[in-house]
Design a protein around this motif. Structure first.
Motif: not given
Length: 154
Positions: A33-58
């Protein structure tokens, strides 16, 4: 009440898929976390790229509409590293659901109420470990008021 960051387009939540070797052992997700942003670094075996894109947009929708706003981390830049205090300000969780619960082609759906936000995630696209860890982070972030919900009062 905490100072919030308001009216800035840069306030957001980002999701990155990373190799598990870049995360602490046995961990599905690491937050920064920094001022204005939280970045979630997710292990690639725990989420598909398709869900990553959708959850980020939501999440982008939620932050752009300022339904959830970050309180300033400037005075405590390591606040996410501490366990939840159990203040119960709000409830945020990630839950895996069967494909039939979601509309065809949808991988994630938010369910939001006053003091609550639950993300329903297609079970074939997110691991149980990831959902458990993100729900625990939600207990700290929303439950302790590090991000605040701006639910309409009228």
């Amino acid at each position: 009440m905490s100072k919030t960051i308001s009216g800035r387009a840069s306030v957001r939540i980002a999701f990155e898929l990373v190799s598990e070797v870049t995360l602490p052992p046995g961990v599905a997700v690491a937050l920064e976390e920094v001022d204005g942003l939280i970045t979630a670094r997710i292990g690639e075996s725990h989420m598909t790229p398709e869900l990553r894109a959708e959850i980020e947009e939501l999440h982008r929708t939620v932050t752009q509409q300022e339904r959830w706003v970050q309180t300033s981390p400037e005075s405590d830049p390591h606040r996410l590293e501490r366990p939840a205090e159990g203040l119960g300000v709000a409830h945020v969780a990630w839950e895996r659901v069967a494909a039939g619960v979601l509309p065809r082609g949808v991988l994630a759906a938010p369910v939001e109420r006053d003091r609550m936000l639950v993300w329903l995630l297609h079970e074939d696209h997110a691991s149980a470990q990831l959902c458990g860890e993100m729900s625990e982070h939600g207990r700290r972030i929303a439950g302790d008021g590090l991000w605040e919900q701006r639910w309409p009062t009228a």
